[in-house]
Design a protein around this motif. Structure first.
Motif, mmCIF file in Angstrom:
data_model
loop_
_atom_site.group_PDB
_atom_site.id
_atom_site.type_symbol
_atom_site.label_atom_id
_atom_site.label_comp_id
_atom_site.label_asym_id
_atom_site.label_seq_id
_atom_site.Cartn_x
_atom_site.Cartn_y
_atom_site.Cartn_z
ATOM 1 N N PRO A 87 11.264 -9.698 5.569
ATOM 2 C CA PRO A 87 10.963 -8.802 6.682
ATOM 3 C C PRO A 87 9.454 -8.576 6.792
ATOM 4 O O PRO A 87 8.748 -8.587 5.786
ATOM 5 C CB PRO A 87 11.667 -7.503 6.315
ATOM 6 C CG PRO A 87 12.616 -7.847 5.230
ATOM 7 C CD PRO A 87 12.132 -9.095 4.582
ATOM 8 N N PRO A 88 8.948 -8.385 8.022
ATOM 9 C CA PRO A 88 7.511 -8.177 8.176
ATOM 10 C C PRO A 88 7.052 -6.940 7.419
ATOM 11 O O PRO A 88 7.718 -5.921 7.408
ATOM 12 C CB PRO A 88 7.321 -8.006 9.685
ATOM 13 C CG PRO A 88 8.669 -7.918 10.278
ATOM 14 C CD PRO A 88 9.675 -8.335 9.250
ATOM 15 N N GLY A 89 5.902 -7.058 6.777
ATOM 16 C CA GLY A 89 5.332 -5.931 6.062
ATOM 17 C C GLY A 89 5.864 -5.728 4.653
ATOM 18 O O GLY A 89 5.429 -4.817 3.956
ATOM 19 N N LEU A 90 6.798 -6.558 4.224
ATOM 20 C CA LEU A 90 7.398 -6.387 2.907
ATOM 21 C C LEU A 90 6.361 -6.533 1.801
ATOM 22 O O LEU A 90 6.302 -5.713 0.885
ATOM 23 C CB LEU A 90 8.540 -7.366 2.693
ATOM 24 C CG LEU A 90 9.212 -7.351 1.321
ATOM 25 C CD1 LEU A 90 9.814 -5.974 1.061
ATOM 26 C CD2 LEU A 90 10.272 -8.427 1.231
ATOM 27 N N SER A 91 5.516 -7.543 1.882
ATOM 28 C CA SER A 91 4.544 -7.754 0.806
ATOM 29 C C SER A 91 3.564 -6.587 0.718
ATOM 30 O O SER A 91 3.169 -6.180 -0.384
ATOM 31 C CB SER A 91 3.798 -9.075 0.992
ATOM 32 O OG SER A 91 3.114 -9.087 2.225
ATOM 33 N N ALA A 92 3.180 -6.014 1.855
ATOM 34 C CA ALA A 92 2.266 -4.862 1.830
ATOM 35 C C ALA A 92 2.949 -3.648 1.204
ATOM 36 O O ALA A 92 2.321 -2.897 0.444
ATOM 37 C CB ALA A 92 1.795 -4.535 3.239
ATOM 38 N N VAL A 94 5.394 -3.713 -1.020
ATOM 39 C CA VAL A 94 5.536 -3.977 -2.449
ATOM 40 C C VAL A 94 4.205 -3.735 -3.158
ATOM 41 O O VAL A 94 4.160 -3.106 -4.221
ATOM 42 C CB VAL A 94 6.053 -5.421 -2.700
ATOM 43 C CG1 VAL A 94 5.953 -5.788 -4.165
ATOM 44 C CG2 VAL A 94 7.477 -5.566 -2.202
ATOM 45 N N GLU A 95 3.124 -4.209 -2.553
ATOM 46 C CA GLU A 95 1.807 -3.992 -3.147
ATOM 47 C C GLU A 95 1.486 -2.499 -3.253
ATOM 48 O O GLU A 95 0.996 -2.018 -4.279
ATOM 49 C CB GLU A 95 0.731 -4.701 -2.331
ATOM 50 C CG GLU A 95 -0.649 -4.560 -2.928
ATOM 51 C CD GLU A 95 -1.723 -5.284 -2.128
ATOM 52 O OE1 GLU A 95 -2.884 -5.234 -2.560
ATOM 53 O OE2 GLU A 95 -1.397 -5.892 -1.081
ATOM 54 N N ALA A 96 1.777 -1.733 -2.205
ATOM 55 C CA ALA A 96 1.524 -0.290 -2.228
ATOM 56 C C ALA A 96 2.369 0.394 -3.303
ATOM 57 O O ALA A 96 1.882 1.282 -4.000
ATOM 58 C CB ALA A 96 1.813 0.318 -0.853
ATOM 59 N N ALA A 97 3.624 -0.012 -3.445
ATOM 60 C CA ALA A 97 4.496 0.576 -4.469
ATOM 61 C C ALA A 97 3.973 0.261 -5.873
ATOM 62 O O ALA A 97 3.965 1.138 -6.752
ATOM 63 C CB ALA A 97 5.922 0.059 -4.305
ATOM 64 N N LEU A 98 3.526 -0.957 -6.089
ATOM 65 C CA LEU A 98 2.966 -1.326 -7.400
ATOM 66 C C LEU A 98 1.706 -0.521 -7.687
ATOM 67 O O LEU A 98 1.493 -0.062 -8.819
ATOM 68 C CB LEU A 98 2.664 -2.824 -7.457
ATOM 69 C CG LEU A 98 3.869 -3.737 -7.582
ATOM 70 C CD1 LEU A 98 3.469 -5.202 -7.424
ATOM 71 C CD2 LEU A 98 4.550 -3.516 -8.927
ATOM 72 N N ASN A 99 0.874 -0.335 -6.677
ATOM 73 C CA ASN A 99 -0.343 0.454 -6.868
ATOM 74 C C ASN A 99 -0.009 1.890 -7.241
ATOM 75 O O ASN A 99 -0.666 2.471 -8.104
ATOM 76 C CB ASN A 99 -1.216 0.413 -5.614
ATOM 77 C CG ASN A 99 -1.875 -0.942 -5.427
ATOM 78 O OD1 ASN A 99 -2.027 -1.709 -6.365
ATOM 79 N ND2 ASN A 99 -2.265 -1.228 -4.195
ATOM 80 N N ARG A 100 1.014 2.466 -6.615
ATOM 81 C CA ARG A 100 1.421 3.828 -6.964
ATOM 82 C C ARG A 100 1.929 3.915 -8.396
ATOM 83 O O ARG A 100 1.564 4.799 -9.163
ATOM 84 C CB ARG A 100 2.515 4.315 -6.007
ATOM 85 C CG ARG A 100 2.017 4.777 -4.663
ATOM 86 C CD ARG A 100 3.103 5.525 -3.893
ATOM 87 N NE ARG A 100 4.365 4.796 -3.775
ATOM 88 C CZ ARG A 100 4.659 3.944 -2.807
ATOM 89 N NH1 ARG A 100 3.773 3.682 -1.864
ATOM 90 N NH2 ARG A 100 5.839 3.350 -2.778
ATOM 91 N N VAL A 101 2.787 2.956 -8.756
ATOM 92 C CA VAL A 101 3.397 2.970 -10.097
ATOM 93 C C VAL A 101 2.356 2.718 -11.179
ATOM 94 O O VAL A 101 2.370 3.348 -12.231
ATOM 95 C CB VAL A 101 4.544 1.933 -10.178
ATOM 96 C CG1 VAL A 101 4.999 1.737 -11.600
ATOM 97 C CG2 VAL A 101 5.694 2.351 -9.294
ATOM 98 N N LEU A 102 1.431 1.806 -10.921
ATOM 99 C CA LEU A 102 0.440 1.437 -11.909
ATOM 100 C C LEU A 102 -0.802 2.313 -11.859
ATOM 101 O O LEU A 102 -1.732 2.111 -12.650
ATOM 102 C CB LEU A 102 0.055 -0.036 -11.746
ATOM 103 C CG LEU A 102 1.222 -1.031 -11.928
ATOM 104 C CD1 LEU A 102 0.756 -2.452 -11.619
ATOM 105 C CD2 LEU A 102 1.798 -0.946 -13.321
#
Length: 105
Positions: A87-92, A94-102
């Motif tokens: 789906p469009p925007g999925l990679s962005a 996922v990247e935002a979620a990883l940044n929050r978690v990390l």
């Protein structure tokens, strides 16, 4: 896993049963969002014994939850599925979620 029809993704569920439905299409497990469930033609696989679409797919087998019939799912080589684009925007997202978690800025 997104909805197989519209690509919508599940969000964190509230307590209780999920409004999303599982189904089997081309002998693979799929999810169906609440909006797409309102459609009458979901193009799901049906049981050859009883005609029910209440199927589950696991470990290379498809089982009918209505009558209990079980059969082997065909391998992906025989199905030759079309590639599915994320789906469009999925990679962005996922990247935002990883940044929050990390804890990244």
């Amino acid at each position: 896993m997104p909805c197989y029809r519209c690509g919508a993704r599940q969000t964190d569920p509230v307590r209780g049963a999920s409004p999303w439905q599982r189904g089997v299409r081309n002998e693979s497990q799929v999810l169906i969002c609440p909006d797409c469930q309102r459609l009458h033609d979901l193009d799901l696989d049906s049981c050859s014994t009883c005609g029910s679409t209440a199927l589950i797919c696991r470990l290379g087998e498809v089982e009918c939850r209505s009558c209990g019939a079980v059969w082997l799912a065909r391998t992906s080589e025989t199905l030759d599925p079309a590639p599915v684009a994320p789906p469009p925007g999925l990679s962005a997202e996922v990247e935002a979620a990883l940044n929050r978690v990390l804890g990244r800025a």
